[in-house]
Design an enzyme around this catalytic site. Sequence first.
Site, PDB file in Angstrom:
ATOM      1  N   GLU A   4     -41.969 -22.612 -16.711  1.00  0.00           N
ATOM      2  CA  GLU A   4     -41.057 -23.697 -17.053  1.00  0.00           C
ATOM      3  C   GLU A   4     -41.579 -24.370 -18.317  1.00  0.00           C
ATOM      4  O   GLU A   4     -42.724 -24.122 -18.729  1.00  0.00           O
ATOM      5  CB  GLU A   4     -41.001 -24.717 -15.905  1.00  0.00           C
ATOM      6  N   SER A  54     -49.345 -21.978 -18.494  1.00  0.00           N
ATOM      7  CA  SER A  54     -50.633 -21.532 -17.936  1.00  0.00           C
ATOM      8  C   SER A  54     -50.852 -22.153 -16.559  1.00  0.00           C
ATOM      9  O   SER A  54     -51.373 -21.502 -15.650  1.00  0.00           O
ATOM     10  CB  SER A  54     -51.779 -21.927 -18.873  1.00  0.00           C
ATOM     11  N   TRP A  76     -38.384 -19.021 -20.799  1.00  0.00           N
ATOM     12  CA  TRP A  76     -39.062 -17.803 -21.260  1.00  0.00           C
ATOM     13  C   TRP A  76     -38.802 -16.600 -20.360  1.00  0.00           C
ATOM     14  O   TRP A  76     -39.702 -15.771 -20.194  1.00  0.00           O
ATOM     15  CB  TRP A  76     -40.585 -17.968 -21.326  1.00  0.00           C
ATOM     16  N   THR A 111     -37.913 -13.155 -19.379  1.00  0.00           N
ATOM     17  CA  THR A 111     -37.662 -11.816 -19.939  1.00  0.00           C
ATOM     18  C   THR A 111     -36.555 -11.106 -19.157  1.00  0.00           C
ATOM     19  O   THR A 111     -36.510 -11.212 -17.921  1.00  0.00           O
ATOM     20  CB  THR A 111     -38.965 -10.977 -19.879  1.00  0.00           C
ATOM     21  N   ASN A 164     -51.064 -10.120 -11.299  1.00  0.00           N
ATOM     22  CA  ASN A 164     -52.259  -9.286 -11.480  1.00  0.00           C
ATOM     23  C   ASN A 164     -51.871  -7.857 -11.818  1.00  0.00           C
ATOM     24  O   ASN A 164     -52.493  -7.205 -12.660  1.00  0.00           O
ATOM     25  CB  ASN A 164     -53.116  -9.284 -10.208  1.00  0.00           C
ATOM     26  N   GLU A 165     -50.827  -7.367 -11.154  1.00  0.00           N
ATOM     27  CA  GLU A 165     -50.392  -5.991 -11.416  1.00  0.00           C
ATOM     28  C   GLU A 165     -49.659  -5.901 -12.752  1.00  0.00           C
ATOM     29  O   GLU A 165     -49.880  -4.985 -13.542  1.00  0.00           O
ATOM     30  CB  GLU A 165     -49.527  -5.499 -10.253  1.00  0.00           C
ATOM     31  N   GLY A 166     -48.786  -6.888 -12.977  1.00  0.00           N
ATOM     32  CA  GLY A 166     -48.033  -6.908 -14.240  1.00  0.00           C
ATOM     33  C   GLY A 166     -48.947  -6.896 -15.451  1.00  0.00           C
ATOM     34  O   GLY A 166     -48.632  -6.292 -16.482  1.00  0.00           O
ATOM     35  N   ARG A 194     -49.610   9.166 -48.951  1.00  0.00           N
ATOM     36  CA  ARG A 194     -49.717   8.254 -50.094  1.00  0.00           C
ATOM     37  C   ARG A 194     -50.871   8.667 -51.010  1.00  0.00           C
ATOM     38  O   ARG A 194     -52.007   8.832 -50.546  1.00  0.00           O
ATOM     39  CB  ARG A 194     -49.954   6.828 -49.580  1.00  0.00           C
ATOM     40  N   GLU A 231     -47.728 -13.427 -19.435  1.00  0.00           N
ATOM     41  CA  GLU A 231     -48.428 -13.011 -18.201  1.00  0.00           C
ATOM     42  C   GLU A 231     -49.880 -13.493 -18.206  1.00  0.00           C
ATOM     43  O   GLU A 231     -50.790 -12.777 -17.785  1.00  0.00           O
ATOM     44  CB  GLU A 231     -48.312 -11.504 -17.983  1.00  0.00           C
TER      45      GLU A 231
HETATM   46  C1  LIG Z   1     -41.556 -13.647 -25.108  1.00  0.00           C
HETATM   47  C2  LIG Z   1     -41.997 -14.274 -23.823  1.00  0.00           C
HETATM   48  C3  LIG Z   1     -41.633 -13.713 -22.620  1.00  0.00           C
HETATM   49  C4  LIG Z   1     -42.004 -14.327 -21.408  1.00  0.00           C
HETATM   50  N1  LIG Z   1     -41.555 -13.799 -20.228  1.00  0.00           N
HETATM   51  C5  LIG Z   1     -41.746 -14.504 -19.072  1.00  0.00           C
HETATM   52  C6  LIG Z   1     -41.113 -14.091 -17.857  1.00  0.00           C
HETATM   53  O1  LIG Z   1     -40.408 -13.075 -17.804  1.00  0.00           O
HETATM   54  N2  LIG Z   1     -41.291 -14.863 -16.753  1.00  0.00           N
HETATM   55  C7  LIG Z   1     -42.048 -15.994 -16.768  1.00  0.00           C
HETATM   56  O2  LIG Z   1     -42.159 -16.632 -15.722  1.00  0.00           O
HETATM   57  N3  LIG Z   1     -42.678 -16.406 -17.898  1.00  0.00           N
HETATM   58  C8  LIG Z   1     -42.530 -15.698 -19.052  1.00  0.00           C
HETATM   59  N4  LIG Z   1     -43.122 -16.117 -20.227  1.00  0.00           N
HETATM   60  C9  LIG Z   1     -43.948 -17.325 -20.216  1.00  0.00           C
HETATM   61  C10 LIG Z   1     -45.413 -17.061 -20.478  1.00  0.00           C
HETATM   62  O3  LIG Z   1     -46.003 -16.465 -19.355  1.00  0.00           O
HETATM   63  C11 LIG Z   1     -46.074 -18.370 -20.922  1.00  0.00           C
HETATM   64  O4  LIG Z   1     -45.608 -18.653 -22.218  1.00  0.00           O
HETATM   65  C12 LIG Z   1     -47.573 -18.289 -20.876  1.00  0.00           C
HETATM   66  O5  LIG Z   1     -48.037 -18.240 -19.569  1.00  0.00           O
HETATM   67  C13 LIG Z   1     -48.229 -19.480 -21.591  1.00  0.00           C
HETATM   68  O6  LIG Z   1     -47.678 -20.685 -21.177  1.00  0.00           O
HETATM   69  P1  LIG Z   1     -47.218 -21.759 -22.268  1.00  0.00           P
HETATM   70  O7  LIG Z   1     -46.344 -21.074 -23.241  1.00  0.00           O
HETATM   71  O8  LIG Z   1     -46.663 -22.944 -21.557  1.00  0.00           O
HETATM   72  O9  LIG Z   1     -48.544 -22.162 -23.022  1.00  0.00           O
HETATM   73  P2  LIG Z   1     -49.617 -23.264 -22.515  1.00  0.00           P
HETATM   74  O10 LIG Z   1     -49.964 -23.042 -21.106  1.00  0.00           O
HETATM   75  O11 LIG Z   1     -49.129 -24.600 -22.923  1.00  0.00           O
HETATM   76  O12 LIG Z   1     -50.874 -22.865 -23.406  1.00  0.00           O
HETATM   77  C14 LIG Z   1     -51.048 -23.321 -24.757  1.00  0.00           C
HETATM   78  C15 LIG Z   1     -52.462 -22.954 -25.172  1.00  0.00           C
HETATM   79  O13 LIG Z   1     -53.415 -23.657 -24.345  1.00  0.00           O
HETATM   80  C16 LIG Z   1     -54.321 -22.737 -23.781  1.00  0.00           C
HETATM   81  N5  LIG Z   1     -54.705 -23.168 -22.432  1.00  0.00           N
HETATM   82  C17 LIG Z   1     -53.913 -23.671 -21.453  1.00  0.00           C
HETATM   83  N6  LIG Z   1     -54.629 -23.932 -20.360  1.00  0.00           N
HETATM   84  C18 LIG Z   1     -55.912 -23.592 -20.634  1.00  0.00           C
HETATM   85  C19 LIG Z   1     -57.134 -23.616 -19.922  1.00  0.00           C
HETATM   86  N7  LIG Z   1     -57.207 -24.038 -18.654  1.00  0.00           N
HETATM   87  N8  LIG Z   1     -58.266 -23.171 -20.537  1.00  0.00           N
HETATM   88  C20 LIG Z   1     -58.230 -22.736 -21.816  1.00  0.00           C
HETATM   89  N9  LIG Z   1     -57.098 -22.675 -22.535  1.00  0.00           N
HETATM   90  C21 LIG Z   1     -55.959 -23.109 -21.967  1.00  0.00           C
HETATM   91  C22 LIG Z   1     -53.574 -21.404 -23.728  1.00  0.00           C
HETATM   92  O14 LIG Z   1     -54.482 -20.313 -23.686  1.00  0.00           O
HETATM   93  C23 LIG Z   1     -52.773 -21.470 -25.013  1.00  0.00           C
HETATM   94  O15 LIG Z   1     -53.576 -21.028 -26.084  1.00  0.00           O
HETATM   95  C24 LIG Z   1     -42.802 -15.498 -21.428  1.00  0.00           C
HETATM   96  C25 LIG Z   1     -43.189 -16.046 -22.648  1.00  0.00           C
HETATM   97  C26 LIG Z   1     -42.779 -15.478 -23.841  1.00  0.00           C
HETATM   98  C27 LIG Z   1     -43.175 -16.159 -25.136  1.00  0.00           C
END
Ligand SMILES: Cc1cc2nc3c(=O)[nH]c(=O)nc-3n(C[C@H](O)[C@H](O)[C@H](O)COP(=O)(O)OP(=O)(O)OC[C@H]3O[C@@H](n4cnc5c(N)ncnc54)[C@H](O)[C@@H]3O)c2cc1C
Length: 391
Positions: free
Chosen positions: A138, A143, A167, A169, A251-253, A279, A374
């Site tokens: 959401e 994360s 997000w 997919t 974990n599998e994904g 080239r 993931e």
């Molecule tokens: C193209 C795309 C497809 C996706 N497909 C799906 C899907 O099909 N289903 C679904 O449910 N989700 C999906 N996602 C969501 C995706 O899993 C999340 O974007 C991802 O988990 C990161 O969450 P966030 O974008 O909120 O970043 P944030 O969690 O806000 O992270 C921002 C930064 O902070 C860092 N960070 C956060 N917490 C910590 C911590 N505890 N320690 C150290 N660093 C930390 C992260 O590593 C990152 O660098 C998709 C995202 C994209 C962009």
Amino acid sequence: MPAAEGTAFAPQPLTALSEDEQLFQTTVRKFAREEIRPHVREMDEAGVFRKDIIGQFFGMGLMGIEIPEEYGGQGGSFFQAVLAVEELSVVDPSAGVIVDVQNTICNNALLRWATPAQKARYLPRLATNMVASYALSEAGSGSDAFAMATRALDCGDYFVLDGRKLWITNAAEAGFFLLFANARPEAGHRGITAFLIEREFPGFQVGKKEDKLGLRASSTCELILDGCRVPRENVMGEVGQGYKIAMETLNEGRIAIGAQMIGLARGALEHAVVYARQRKQFGKAIGEFQGVQFELARMATGIEAARLLVYNAARLRDAGRPFQTEAAMAKYYSSEVAEKAASKAIEVHGGVGITKDYPVEKLYRDAKIGRIYEGTSNIQLLTIAKKLLNP
Ligand SMILES: Cc1cc2nc3c(=O)[nH]c(=O)nc-3n(C[C@H](O)[C@H](O)[C@H](O)COP(=O)(O)OP(=O)(O)OC[C@H]3O[C@@H](n4cnc5c(N)ncnc54)[C@H](O)[C@@H]3O)c2cc1C
């Protein structure tokens, strides 16, 4: 004495494939090169994956690899799904992720957690004509996925879901959504529950599609749940088991995202080798310069190392052995290798590498997501470190 002598089990090289696996790999490879490659650029530019190719995925059984034959699937292994994602991603990582989400996350979760009635209702369609999405993230919970705000109100025979997912997919094409909502917010993550949602359910809507840097042909959309009514029989597992289901499937994904990334890196290397041979500068092919050869050799070594991690994690999973740390390592490392390989492939191409006349700039854009979805690279490192510090 050979190491395996006297034991019933003779270890095989990790990259050794069975006859079935070889045949499967060759079929997917040929299909990707002949049927998908001609459309890759057009799909990237349009930001849309061709419906006819998704139809071909179903026709070839690529959307139901692990689904048993009794439900219309292929009755294959998780490892085969990994092979498919890798081969498709050599040509187009967007193709790879469509097949990845369907098989290694959605179908996989249903195979383990769905009731016989849920399996009978959904698996035959998932194997033959219905695209699936996995909806956990959401706007406010990425994360920290289990801090989700989407709520499910228990109304006896049905639940009413309210909230938004981001997000997601495959959402533009999907008919089916494995979606997580909290049915008992007072219990924290122990209230998270998995729901099987059909696109036509009242109160459910697919929202805005993202316009992305890479992986552009793979749809990524918002989902809107506005009083969405979900029958109780569409709860998968128990109320409150969603956390466990989500963790297991992720974990599998992750192993398959590793496969997507090694496929991408292989694609980048293939293009770089072709270009290095043709080239000419200073009167010879640039591939004759050691400086270029060393880059190609480093790319190949990284890919091989990443492939061993991915294959080992997938084989562990199929063997029913613990694989969580190995999956995190596979995803973390493969996404680093992919980003580096795509970047180096552009450098081998020189100036034309950053133009759209050559395929490597797209792979470079596509690689970036590997370190994000993931579970970001930091989240993978946390998983690995946790095991080190709390064995
Ligand atoms: C193209 C795309 C497809 C996706 N497909 C799906 C899907 O099909 N289903 C679904 O449910 N989700 C999906 N996602 C969501 C995706 O899993 C999340 O974007 C991802 O988990 C990161 O969450 P966030 O974008 O909120 O970043 P944030 O969690 O806000 O992270 C921002 C930064 O902070 C860092 N960070 C956060 N917490 C910590 C911590 N505890 N320690 C150290 N660093 C930390 C992260 O590593 C990152 O660098 C998709 C995202 C994209 C962009």
